[in-house]
Design an enzyme around this catalytic site. Structure first.
Site, PDB file in Angstrom:
ATOM      1  N   ALA A 280     -97.014  -5.875 -81.233  1.00 16.55           N
ATOM      2  CA  ALA A 280     -97.851  -6.220 -80.085  1.00 16.55           C
ATOM      3  C   ALA A 280     -98.320  -4.957 -79.390  1.00 16.55           C
ATOM      4  O   ALA A 280     -97.581  -3.979 -79.285  1.00 16.55           O
ATOM      5  CB  ALA A 280     -97.097  -7.101 -79.104  1.00 16.55           C
ATOM      6  N   ASP A 281     -99.564  -4.988 -78.931  1.00 15.01           N
ATOM      7  CA  ASP A 281    -100.076  -3.908 -78.102  1.00 15.01           C
ATOM      8  C   ASP A 281    -100.057  -4.287 -76.625  1.00 15.01           C
ATOM      9  O   ASP A 281    -100.057  -3.411 -75.770  1.00 15.01           O
ATOM     10  CB  ASP A 281    -101.498  -3.548 -78.530  1.00 15.01           C
ATOM     11  CG  ASP A 281    -101.506  -2.746 -79.814  1.00 15.01           C
ATOM     12  OD1 ASP A 281    -101.647  -1.518 -79.732  1.00 15.01           O
ATOM     13  OD2 ASP A 281    -101.351  -3.334 -80.897  1.00 15.01           O
ATOM     14  N   ARG A 282    -100.054  -5.574 -76.348  1.00 16.21           N
ATOM     15  CA  ARG A 282     -99.931  -6.045 -74.966  1.00 16.21           C
ATOM     16  C   ARG A 282     -99.500  -7.509 -74.983  1.00 16.21           C
ATOM     17  O   ARG A 282    -100.094  -8.331 -75.673  1.00 16.21           O
ATOM     18  CB  ARG A 282    -101.253  -5.897 -74.205  1.00 16.21           C
ATOM     19  CG  ARG A 282    -101.154  -6.201 -72.708  1.00 16.21           C
ATOM     20  CD  ARG A 282    -102.523  -6.093 -72.039  1.00 16.21           C
ATOM     21  NE  ARG A 282    -103.043  -4.739 -72.070  1.00 16.21           N
ATOM     22  CZ  ARG A 282    -103.129  -3.933 -71.018  1.00 16.21           C
ATOM     23  NH1 ARG A 282    -102.700  -4.349 -69.839  1.00 16.21           N
ATOM     24  NH2 ARG A 282    -103.638  -2.725 -71.138  1.00 16.21           N
ATOM     25  N   ALA A 290    -101.825  -9.577 -77.444  1.00 14.75           N
ATOM     26  CA  ALA A 290    -102.863  -8.800 -78.127  1.00 14.75           C
ATOM     27  C   ALA A 290    -102.204  -7.948 -79.199  1.00 14.75           C
ATOM     28  O   ALA A 290    -101.248  -7.227 -78.927  1.00 14.75           O
ATOM     29  CB  ALA A 290    -103.606  -7.918 -77.130  1.00 14.75           C
TER      30      ALA A 290
END
EC number: 5.3.1.23
Length: 424
Positions: A280-282, A290
């Site tokens: 995950a990036d966010r 995201a």
């Protein structure tokens, strides 16, 4: 592929001489080249060009680049040193290099918080440097420790899940992009869970009635991080895997899940996909996540198989119902620093869009018949001048996520209302 342990070290920071180098991931898997990062501007370019990638690694490189730059400030005379205001402006600039990845913004905002005890007009001094240095070192060390905890917690979740399902025999895991040592300080997040699981649940040493048989990394177009980087790490670890294209996922899962007529992809590769594990990036407050473009697609496919017990398969003579595996857990793995409680839903996440040429061309070294590496070439694969949409990330709705694994021993799962509670 012969290699050494340093090949998988994406970030090299010399704590004594204050020097930062990163592994140029654009050259992998054919060349292992480290490039120096001597300033915040260098870090911005490396992050923007994706020479370093992976949300945790980006944050660490960003923080270390600030240490290097501030260290360089101290070598100048007082009259030439920059001020706190100048440094804050540089931090704001660096954040824009990868807007979707919350880890970078979190780290740099933490540094900005440290600077608040000083006046904007104060020049950079030793005290400021030491605080930033201590923060960056702690960020790196904590990330490495947390990645190992993520691996352990993910392993426990997998064992508990398969035990509850009364599953027996071999199983497979699918993943996308690269979430291993090359994307973090070490071990990895989603790939860290895979590492930990394979170490504990190999067929010959598993204490359970099931074992991890195979990994299926997705190619991950258009930047091919799965093909270039994840296969590189799996090959190094000698974890059995088969690379697939992103558009093969449904067909592969269906093929491996057909209990009545299993068609092995290769010998001993007939174990069903039981888990899709992604990074995950966010992750926002409600659990929307995201991650690399294509992740949403994987969650949708898993949801389809989980909610459709039968698939109609047409033969020459008649139509038959084929029983399929209907219990694929979709797991997000990330440190808690990736959780953004200031953003309520995925609709509010800013999605970075990449240049069109990344989709319309392929870049790589020329290989001769012996496999020797030649010069780097760019090859066109699409009609020139066409319209291109190239988002770097997509958002997976929390409804399609089964669990979120962090360094916290408590794995986040949804309540009876189908909601995550990620409040720290």
């Amino acid at each position: 592929m012969s290699t050494t342990t340093r090949t998988l070290q994406a970030i090299k920071f010399d704590r004594n001489n204050i020097k930062l180098e990163i592994l140029d991931q654009l050259l992998l898997p054919y060349s292992t080249t480290y490039i120096p990062i001597t300033s915040i501007e260098d870090a911005f370019k490396a992050i923007k060009l994706m020479q370093v990638r992976g949300a945790p690694a980006i944050a660490i490189v960003g923080a270390f680049s600030v240490v290097v730059e501030v260290s360089n400030y101290l070598k100048q005379s007082d009259s030439n040193r920059k001020t706190i205001e100048n440094l804050n402006d540089s931090l704001d600039y660096l954040i824009t290099s990868r807007p979707t990845a919350v880890n970078l913004a979190n780290a740099l905002n933490d540094i900005k918080q440290l600077l608040q005890e000083f006046n904007d007009t104060d020049i950079i001094n030793e005290k400021i440097y030491q605080q930033i240095y201590d923060y960056a070192i702690a960020l790196y060390d904590e990330d490495l420790a947390n990645n190992k905890k993520i691996g352990e917690n993910g392993l426990k979740y997998i064992i508990n899940t398969l035990t509850e399902q009364n599953f027996k025999g071999p199983f497979s895991i699918m993943t996308i992009c690269n979430t291993g040592s090359l994307a973090t300080s070490g071990h990895g997040t989603a790939l860290g869970i895979i590492r930990s699981t394979y170490q504990a649940l190999q067929k010959n040493n598993s204490k359970e009635e099931f074992w991890l048989d195979h990994i299926y990394p997705c190619e991950t177009r258009p930047y091919n991080q799965g093909a270039k980087l994840t296969t590189y790490e799996l090959d190094y670890e000698q974890i059995p895997f088969t690379l697939i294209c992103d558009n093969m996922v449904s067909s592969l899962i269906n093929t491996l899940s057909d209990d009545d007529n299993k068609k092995p992809i290769k010998t001993n590769q007939i174990s069903p996909v039981k888990f899709i594990i992604v990074g995950a990036d966010r992750i926002v407050e409600n659990g929307d996540t995201a991650n690399k473009i294509g992740t949403f697609q994987l969650s949708t496919i898993a949801n389809f198989f989980n909610n459709n017990k039968f698939i109609q398969q047409q033969s020459k003579s008649n139509t038959t119902k084929t029983t399929i595996n209907k219990e694929i857990k979709f797991i997000v793995a990330a440190p808690k620093t990736t959780i953004d409680l200031n953003t309520k839903t995925g609709d509010d996440i800013v999605i970075e869009e990449r240049p069109a040429n990344e989709l319309t061309t392929l870049v790589g070294p020329l290989l001769n018949e012996a496999g020797d590496v030649g010069e780097k070439l760019t090859v066109g694969i699409a009609t020139p001048g066409i319209s291109v949409w190239n988002p770097a990330f997509d958002v997976t709705p929390h409804e399609l996520i089964d669990s979120i694994v962090t360094e916290d021993p408590h794995v986040f799962t949804k309540d009876e209302n189908g909601e995550f509670n990620l409040i720290k």
